[in-house]
Design an enzyme around this catalytic site. Structure first.
Site, PDB file in Angstrom:
ATOM      1  N   GLU A 277       0.819  -1.204   0.000  1.00  0.00           N
ATOM      2  CA  GLU A 277       0.000   0.000   0.000  1.00  0.00           C
ATOM      3  C   GLU A 277       0.855   1.257   0.000  1.00  0.00           C
ATOM      4  O   GLU A 277       1.937   1.287   0.575  1.00  0.00           O
ATOM      5  CB  GLU A 277      -0.889   0.025   1.248  1.00  0.00           C
ATOM      6  CG  GLU A 277      -1.887  -1.096   1.273  1.00  0.00           C
ATOM      7  CD  GLU A 277      -2.645  -1.189   2.582  1.00  0.00           C
ATOM      8  OE1 GLU A 277      -3.820  -1.575   2.541  1.00  0.00           O
ATOM      9  OE2 GLU A 277      -2.056  -0.858   3.637  1.00  0.00           O
TER      10      GLU A 277
ATOM     11  N   ASP B 220      -7.185  -4.566  10.855  1.00  0.00           N
ATOM     12  CA  ASP B 220      -6.797  -3.409  10.053  1.00  0.00           C
ATOM     13  C   ASP B 220      -6.890  -3.643   8.555  1.00  0.00           C
ATOM     14  O   ASP B 220      -6.264  -2.950   7.766  1.00  0.00           O
ATOM     15  CB  ASP B 220      -5.392  -2.941  10.417  1.00  0.00           C
ATOM     16  CG  ASP B 220      -4.367  -4.026  10.159  1.00  0.00           C
ATOM     17  OD1 ASP B 220      -4.754  -5.123   9.696  1.00  0.00           O
ATOM     18  OD2 ASP B 220      -3.188  -3.793  10.415  1.00  0.00           O
TER      19      ASP B 220
END
Lengths: 351, 351
Positions: free
Chosen positions: B57, B228
């Site tokens: 990411e 998460d």
């Protein structure tokens, strides 16, 4: 865990060692390999953060094995302060582990890849007998374009123009003894007279008309490099309407390229399909072809992959400790405390 | 143009020099500063590239002056191969020039910022008389959480549990002589008995139920760190329904956090509004508060800004030539050729 790092000095030394022309030829091969497997890639339009006087972008691309991204800015007023409009760097990571493995400067590398991509496109789109290239805009990208077109297509005759005579002087100085015949034209109109290929690489961030309709004759290949963001174009809309248009990644080019002047559904051909043979490139000697280049993340992927392969076993990289490497992956704290101990002792010694 | 670089050795030396507790306290101040001016930031959900066994990411955030992004991976199977689940690095750039200025490792720094953010949230959300914290999951993040809660809230009594006894042994070993009273519980149920704060930081990438409804009593503050990403949660849905929920950036948390189990419009409070006083944090001693932590880009922005400020004038960074610096910004080619000349000579000498 060390990451290999190629800095600006490494790139300059690498170019000197390999030779710019050889390097561009090899880079075109990497680009062709990746354009030929276009469908393997996870593609995303670039992610932009806008400032009043510029933009910072992240450009990711990945396949099953490798992840790449480039950081790049575009600040048109930078040269007023002695800074470059565009700077960049990039990273390759391993998709299987997620670990970054290779970091490189990409200010120079982007100039190389943009020129290599233009020359690759022209190989498929320009007339085979093209001998003369006109170049409008003699900024940071211009000598790279000239060298790539010489290496890949054998172009030696250049007809060039820039509104700033100093840019022209710099261009000639940089390319002296490079085997070019360079004619400096007094205007863009005169530069393009009789040219087989026209490269536009100007930097104004506005809707400009570097080329108007009557300047582009039958059989020409247009390599439009300068228009690359919303509100920044170089060609008159009428030129687009009489050209066959080739692009990198349509969702991005429709926002950033010359074709932002056209309808959202105006037909364009994806360059990768020409390279794989699925679509026709140039079909006649009378046709006007246009490569509406904006620069896509897969080209940076190819460039990083190329540089990584090229520097293995050489002295042209260093190593930096970008990633922590605890012996037990769950024990990051222990690594920190262990690393801390010698420093504590050192501080005690110097106290 | 040099970029300042803080590697893993620099971070370990920096922590040793400043002291972990002092460093966490300072970092909390930077986080509070940036949470207090939340509306100044350009916010984007993270941009993910998915592999079969993980994700990579990019997390950008910027204000008027500074741009930050973090590269971070998450590969849950990495520890099976001796690698970390999460590694990261980050960059600060100047929004006015677009130039990158600061590069740092963020594997360790992310552990610091996650713990500092949890402790900052608990300062506003936990009961003022909280003295005992239960911790479920004693992986790479656990000692950082414990240390941050000790430093910021004065928590010294820990009741801990991990399904792997070796993780518990590592936890106690790392924190011996740190002033904690640590009780190892034989189960999660027993760890949470009588705790004022419950921290969950487990790593399974699945919809797990680390805590069930009957384990959470009145007045508790829940610090849920482990859930998460989509499909990864730790708390039973019924716990969420009886808690007041506080989040970082709702568009991201609704996808990645515990609240992915709830309706898209389920009411949550943004933590920054509690810090600025616009919204109420804890309103009674009976209330259950939940900080549904997923980690947001502004926290990395704060951490990079903090590290950059902290290392100025110290020996805890090096310089790397990430950005080319031509004398004339339009003359990148000239820089390359000039840089190339000495290398050419060197090659000639060694030939």
């Amino acid at each position: 865990m060390v990451v290999q790092f190629v800095g600006t000095k490494n790139i300059a030394d690498l170019v000197a060692s390999v030779g710019l022309e050889t390097l561009l030829l090899k880079l075109v091969k990497y680009l062709e390999q990746d354009f030929s497997r276009w469908e393997d890639f996870d593609k995303t339009p670039r992610i932009a953060a806008h400032a009043p006087n510029g933009v910072i972008e992240l450009m990711p691309a990945s396949d099953h094995d490798l992840y790449a991204f480039k950081f790049v800015n575009g600040h048109p007023e930078n040269p007023l302060h002695g800074l470059q409009t565009v700077t960049a760097f990039g990273v390759l990571a391993n998709m299987h582990t997620g670990y970054p493995e290779f970091l490189s400067e990409m200010t120079i590398s982007t100039a190389l890849r943009t020129a290599a991509t233009s020359a690759m496109a022209a190989k498929y789109l320009a007339r085979k007998d093209a001998r003369t290239m006109a170049m409008i805009g003699l900024g940071a990208q211009s000598e790279f374009q000239a060298t790539a077109f010489k290496t890949v297509l054998g172009i030696r005759h250049l007809q060039v123009f820039d509104i700033d005579p100093e840019a022209g002087a710099k261009f000639s100085r940089n390319l002296e003894n490079s085997g070019f015949v360079i004619t400096h034209a007094p205007s863009a109109e005169e530069a393009v007279l009789g040219a087989d290929i026209i490269t536009t690489a100007t930097a104004d961030k506005k809707l400009a008309t570097i080329l108007s309709d009557n300047m582009v004759g039958a059989g020409v290949h247009l390599n439009a490099v300068g228009g690359d963001c919303p509100g920044k174009t170089e060609l008159h809309r009428d030129i687009l309407l009489k050209s066959d248009i080739f692009v990198e990644f349509p969702p991005q080019t429709r926002i950033e390229g010359e074709i932002q002047q056209l309808d959202k559904n105006y037909p364009v051909t994806e360059l990768w399909q020409v390279i794989t043979g699925q679509k026709t490139g140039r079909s006649s000697d009378k046709q006007i072809t246009l490569f509406d280049s904006v620069g896509f993340a897969i080209e940076d992927f190819s460039t990083l992959r190329f540089l990584r392969d090229l520097v293995q076993g050489t002295e042209f990289y260093s190593e930096i400790d970008l990633i922590a490497e605890p012996k037990d992956p769950r024990d990051l704290f222990g690594l920190l405390m262990k690393g801390a101990a010698p420093a504590r002792e050192r501080l005690a010694e110097t106290a």
